[in-house]
Write a protein that holds these residues in place. Sequence first.
Motif, PDB file in Angstrom:
ATOM      1  N   ARG A  80      31.094 -29.636  -2.939  1.00  0.00           N
ATOM      2  CA  ARG A  80      30.795 -31.036  -2.612  1.00  0.00           C
ATOM      3  C   ARG A  80      29.280 -31.197  -2.593  1.00  0.00           C
ATOM      4  NH1 ARG A  80      33.654 -33.576   2.370  1.00  0.00           N
ATOM      5  NH2 ARG A  80      33.897 -35.353   0.972  1.00  0.00           N
ATOM      6  N   ILE A  81      28.804 -32.280  -3.166  1.00  0.00           N
ATOM      7  CA  ILE A  81      27.368 -32.570  -3.137  1.00  0.00           C
ATOM      8  C   ILE A  81      27.139 -33.935  -2.508  1.00  0.00           C
ATOM      9  CG2 ILE A  81      26.692 -31.132  -5.095  1.00  0.00           C
ATOM     10  CD1 ILE A  81      26.815 -33.634  -6.873  1.00  0.00           C
ATOM     11  N   ILE A  82      26.010 -34.079  -1.854  1.00  0.00           N
ATOM     12  CA  ILE A  82      25.575 -35.377  -1.353  1.00  0.00           C
ATOM     13  C   ILE A  82      24.473 -35.863  -2.278  1.00  0.00           C
ATOM     14  CG2 ILE A  82      24.045 -34.268   0.355  1.00  0.00           C
ATOM     15  CD1 ILE A  82      24.447 -36.807   2.094  1.00  0.00           C
ATOM     16  N   VAL A  83      24.620 -37.095  -2.751  1.00  0.00           N
ATOM     17  CA  VAL A  83      23.703 -37.683  -3.734  1.00  0.00           C
ATOM     18  C   VAL A  83      23.042 -38.899  -3.103  1.00  0.00           C
ATOM     19  CG1 VAL A  83      23.482 -38.656  -6.046  1.00  0.00           C
ATOM     20  CG2 VAL A  83      25.258 -36.951  -5.583  1.00  0.00           C
ATOM     21  N   SER A 163      19.644 -45.265  -5.442  1.00  0.00           N
ATOM     22  CA  SER A 163      18.811 -46.446  -5.272  1.00  0.00           C
ATOM     23  C   SER A 163      17.373 -46.149  -5.680  1.00  0.00           C
ATOM     24  CB  SER A 163      18.853 -46.929  -3.817  1.00  0.00           C
ATOM     25  OG  SER A 163      17.991 -46.144  -3.001  1.00  0.00           O
ATOM     26  N   GLY A 164      16.628 -47.215  -5.921  1.00  0.00           N
ATOM     27  CA  GLY A 164      15.223 -47.049  -6.302  1.00  0.00           C
ATOM     28  C   GLY A 164      14.281 -47.037  -5.123  1.00  0.00           C
ATOM     29  N   ALA A 165      14.787 -46.797  -3.921  1.00  0.00           N
ATOM     30  CA  ALA A 165      13.953 -46.890  -2.725  1.00  0.00           C
ATOM     31  C   ALA A 165      12.782 -45.913  -2.747  1.00  0.00           C
ATOM     32  CB  ALA A 165      14.805 -46.644  -1.474  1.00  0.00           C
ATOM     33  N   LEU A 166      12.996 -44.714  -3.275  1.00  0.00           N
ATOM     34  CA  LEU A 166      11.951 -43.682  -3.278  1.00  0.00           C
ATOM     35  C   LEU A 166      11.508 -43.335  -4.692  1.00  0.00           C
ATOM     36  CD1 LEU A 166      10.454 -41.844  -1.193  1.00  0.00           C
ATOM     37  CD2 LEU A 166      12.168 -40.090  -1.678  1.00  0.00           C
ATOM     38  N   TRP A 167      12.138 -43.951  -5.712  1.00  0.00           N
ATOM     39  CA  TRP A 167      11.892 -43.578  -7.103  1.00  0.00           C
ATOM     40  C   TRP A 167      12.152 -42.086  -7.296  1.00  0.00           C
ATOM     41  CZ3 TRP A 167       7.223 -46.455  -9.758  1.00  0.00           C
ATOM     42  CH2 TRP A 167       7.488 -47.831  -9.769  1.00  0.00           C
ATOM     43  N   ALA A 168      13.227 -41.603  -6.700  1.00  0.00           N
ATOM     44  CA  ALA A 168      13.560 -40.183  -6.797  1.00  0.00           C
ATOM     45  C   ALA A 168      15.054 -40.017  -6.544  1.00  0.00           C
ATOM     46  CB  ALA A 168      12.767 -39.367  -5.789  1.00  0.00           C
ATOM     47  N   TYR A 169      15.581 -38.865  -6.968  1.00  0.00           N
ATOM     48  CA  TYR A 169      16.941 -38.489  -6.595  1.00  0.00           C
ATOM     49  C   TYR A 169      16.862 -37.242  -5.721  1.00  0.00           C
ATOM     50  CZ  TYR A 169      16.855 -34.538  -9.883  1.00  0.00           C
ATOM     51  OH  TYR A 169      16.540 -33.374 -10.526  1.00  0.00           O
ATOM     52  N   SER A 170      17.835 -37.102  -4.823  1.00  0.00           N
ATOM     53  CA  SER A 170      17.977 -35.910  -3.997  1.00  0.00           C
ATOM     54  C   SER A 170      19.452 -35.541  -3.974  1.00  0.00           C
ATOM     55  CB  SER A 170      17.483 -36.160  -2.566  1.00  0.00           C
ATOM     56  OG  SER A 170      16.088 -36.426  -2.536  1.00  0.00           O
ATOM     57  N   ILE A 171      19.747 -34.301  -4.345  1.00  0.00           N
ATOM     58  CA  ILE A 171      21.133 -33.828  -4.392  1.00  0.00           C
ATOM     59  C   ILE A 171      21.198 -32.466  -3.718  1.00  0.00           C
ATOM     60  CG2 ILE A 171      23.063 -33.149  -5.878  1.00  0.00           C
ATOM     61  CD1 ILE A 171      22.025 -35.084  -7.978  1.00  0.00           C
ATOM     62  N   ALA A 172      22.136 -32.308  -2.793  1.00  0.00           N
ATOM     63  CA  ALA A 172      22.267 -31.037  -2.072  1.00  0.00           C
ATOM     64  C   ALA A 172      23.736 -30.725  -1.854  1.00  0.00           C
ATOM     65  CB  ALA A 172      21.532 -31.104  -0.728  1.00  0.00           C
ATOM     66  N   ASP A 173      24.014 -29.450  -1.637  1.00  0.00           N
ATOM     67  CA  ASP A 173      25.355 -29.049  -1.212  1.00  0.00           C
ATOM     68  C   ASP A 173      25.638 -29.722   0.131  1.00  0.00           C
ATOM     69  OD1 ASP A 173      27.598 -26.713  -1.504  1.00  0.00           O
ATOM     70  OD2 ASP A 173      27.040 -27.045   0.594  1.00  0.00           O
ATOM     71  N   PHE A 174      26.773 -30.393   0.221  1.00  0.00           N
ATOM     72  CA  PHE A 174      27.068 -31.197   1.407  1.00  0.00           C
ATOM     73  C   PHE A 174      27.093 -30.355   2.677  1.00  0.00           C
ATOM     74  CE2 PHE A 174      30.329 -33.687   3.953  1.00  0.00           C
ATOM     75  CZ  PHE A 174      29.443 -34.696   4.307  1.00  0.00           C
ATOM     76  N   ARG A 180      21.721 -27.755   7.936  1.00  0.00           N
ATOM     77  CA  ARG A 180      20.300 -27.986   8.196  1.00  0.00           C
ATOM     78  C   ARG A 180      20.035 -29.190   9.098  1.00  0.00           C
ATOM     79  NH1 ARG A 180      16.244 -25.537   5.105  1.00  0.00           N
ATOM     80  NH2 ARG A 180      14.970 -27.403   5.431  1.00  0.00           N
ATOM     81  N   GLY A 181      21.097 -29.837   9.546  1.00  0.00           N
ATOM     82  CA  GLY A 181      20.909 -30.931  10.493  1.00  0.00           C
ATOM     83  C   GLY A 181      21.377 -32.285  10.021  1.00  0.00           C
ATOM     84  N   GLY A 182      21.879 -32.376   8.788  1.00  0.00           N
ATOM     85  CA  GLY A 182      22.394 -33.650   8.317  1.00  0.00           C
ATOM     86  C   GLY A 182      23.658 -34.040   9.057  1.00  0.00           C
ATOM     87  N   ASP A 183      23.733 -35.293   9.492  1.00  0.00           N
ATOM     88  CA  ASP A 183      24.879 -35.754  10.277  1.00  0.00           C
ATOM     89  C   ASP A 183      25.526 -36.941   9.562  1.00  0.00           C
ATOM     90  OD1 ASP A 183      26.713 -36.643  12.106  1.00  0.00           O
ATOM     91  OD2 ASP A 183      25.318 -36.790  13.786  1.00  0.00           O
ATOM     92  N   PRO A 184      26.717 -36.746   8.985  1.00  0.00           N
ATOM     93  CA  PRO A 184      27.374 -37.851   8.270  1.00  0.00           C
ATOM     94  C   PRO A 184      27.618 -39.068   9.148  1.00  0.00           C
ATOM     95  CG  PRO A 184      28.449 -35.760   7.798  1.00  0.00           C
ATOM     96  CD  PRO A 184      27.490 -35.503   8.924  1.00  0.00           C
ATOM     97  N   PHE A 187      23.920 -40.729   9.367  1.00  0.00           N
ATOM     98  CA  PHE A 187      23.081 -40.876   8.173  1.00  0.00           C
ATOM     99  C   PHE A 187      23.358 -42.234   7.535  1.00  0.00           C
ATOM    100  CE2 PHE A 187      22.095 -39.782   3.615  1.00  0.00           C
ATOM    101  CZ  PHE A 187      20.728 -39.625   3.815  1.00  0.00           C
ATOM    102  N   ASP A 188      22.389 -43.137   7.623  1.00  0.00           N
ATOM    103  CA  ASP A 188      22.629 -44.522   7.211  1.00  0.00           C
ATOM    104  C   ASP A 188      21.931 -44.907   5.913  1.00  0.00           C
ATOM    105  OD1 ASP A 188      20.054 -44.451   8.141  1.00  0.00           O
ATOM    106  OD2 ASP A 188      20.271 -46.078   9.594  1.00  0.00           O
ATOM    107  N   ARG A 189      21.349 -43.940   5.207  1.00  0.00           N
ATOM    108  CA  ARG A 189      20.740 -44.267   3.918  1.00  0.00           C
ATOM    109  C   ARG A 189      21.819 -44.282   2.836  1.00  0.00           C
ATOM    110  NH1 ARG A 189      15.685 -40.030   4.777  1.00  0.00           N
ATOM    111  NH2 ARG A 189      14.718 -41.190   6.497  1.00  0.00           N
ATOM    112  N   PRO A 190      21.651 -45.103   1.780  1.00  0.00           N
ATOM    113  CA  PRO A 190      22.664 -45.138   0.714  1.00  0.00           C
ATOM    114  C   PRO A 190      22.889 -43.754   0.126  1.00  0.00           C
ATOM    115  CG  PRO A 190      21.098 -46.948   0.464  1.00  0.00           C
ATOM    116  CD  PRO A 190      20.544 -46.056   1.536  1.00  0.00           C
ATOM    117  N   HIS A 191      24.149 -43.318   0.073  1.00  0.00           N
ATOM    118  CA  HIS A 191      24.461 -41.993  -0.436  1.00  0.00           C
ATOM    119  C   HIS A 191      25.924 -41.942  -0.864  1.00  0.00           C
ATOM    120  CE1 HIS A 191      25.915 -41.756   3.719  1.00  0.00           C
ATOM    121  NE2 HIS A 191      26.704 -40.764   3.320  1.00  0.00           N
TER     122      HIS A 191
END
Length: 229
Positions: A80-83, A163-174, A180-184, A187-191
């Motif tokens: 699973r990846i988070i995008v 989204s174009g909020a940062l002009w970047a993509y970030s993808i990680a193993d969910f 590492r501290g991510g909390d579904p 976490f309120d950013r578009p993903h």
Amino acid sequence: MIITTETLPLQTNGHKFPGVNEAEVMWFDGTPFVQTTLNCVVCDMYPKRQVVDKTVHALGPCPYPDGITTKITLNVTSGRIIVAADLRPVYNWDSHAVASYNSALGQAQASEAVAAIGCAYGFVLHGAGLYRTGRDSYIIANPERNEYGEPVLPEGDRLAGISGALWAYSIADFEHWKVRGGDPATFDRPHTVVDVPPGTYQFVNHQGERDFVADSADTVIFTHVERIG
């Protein structure tokens, strides 16, 4: 003292100065001083300049004559990846430890720094999407749109929007993101969370290549992604 100014053609010596093909020169009693600021958007160098035969020459070649193609890998053990556009602060990088992010070198160094801590990261413009192109292959792209404003890439192959909020993509193993501290729950950013075959994925970022055009009406592929192991 006699002071004069003139505009002279610029010899870039392989450096890239978008929109700049001339340089302003001020002469002090016959001694030239080049006033135009010249930072290469590929290598981030500010080359010394010399006036020879009524031409301004950038001294020292750009060390990346073809630009920079950045290759990074991401281990997806959970399947699973988070995008998202932005997975900070879980995955962050020290902007002071790399070249200017406005340069291809700085963007490549940022991608490598974030990959080292478990996140695939790269530049996109105006947002993009993650599309499946084969059993183990994907692209991160901004698709061409037809006369009705609809994307030409099949909507069924679109796995996630970025989204174009940062002009970047970030993808990680969910699961790695959560460790590492991510909390579904908070976490309120578009993903988007996407199921993919477990394995090692290679991301080939093209935005630093010499002839890459990010802002185009045609389909722009920022990154090719392939499961390699």
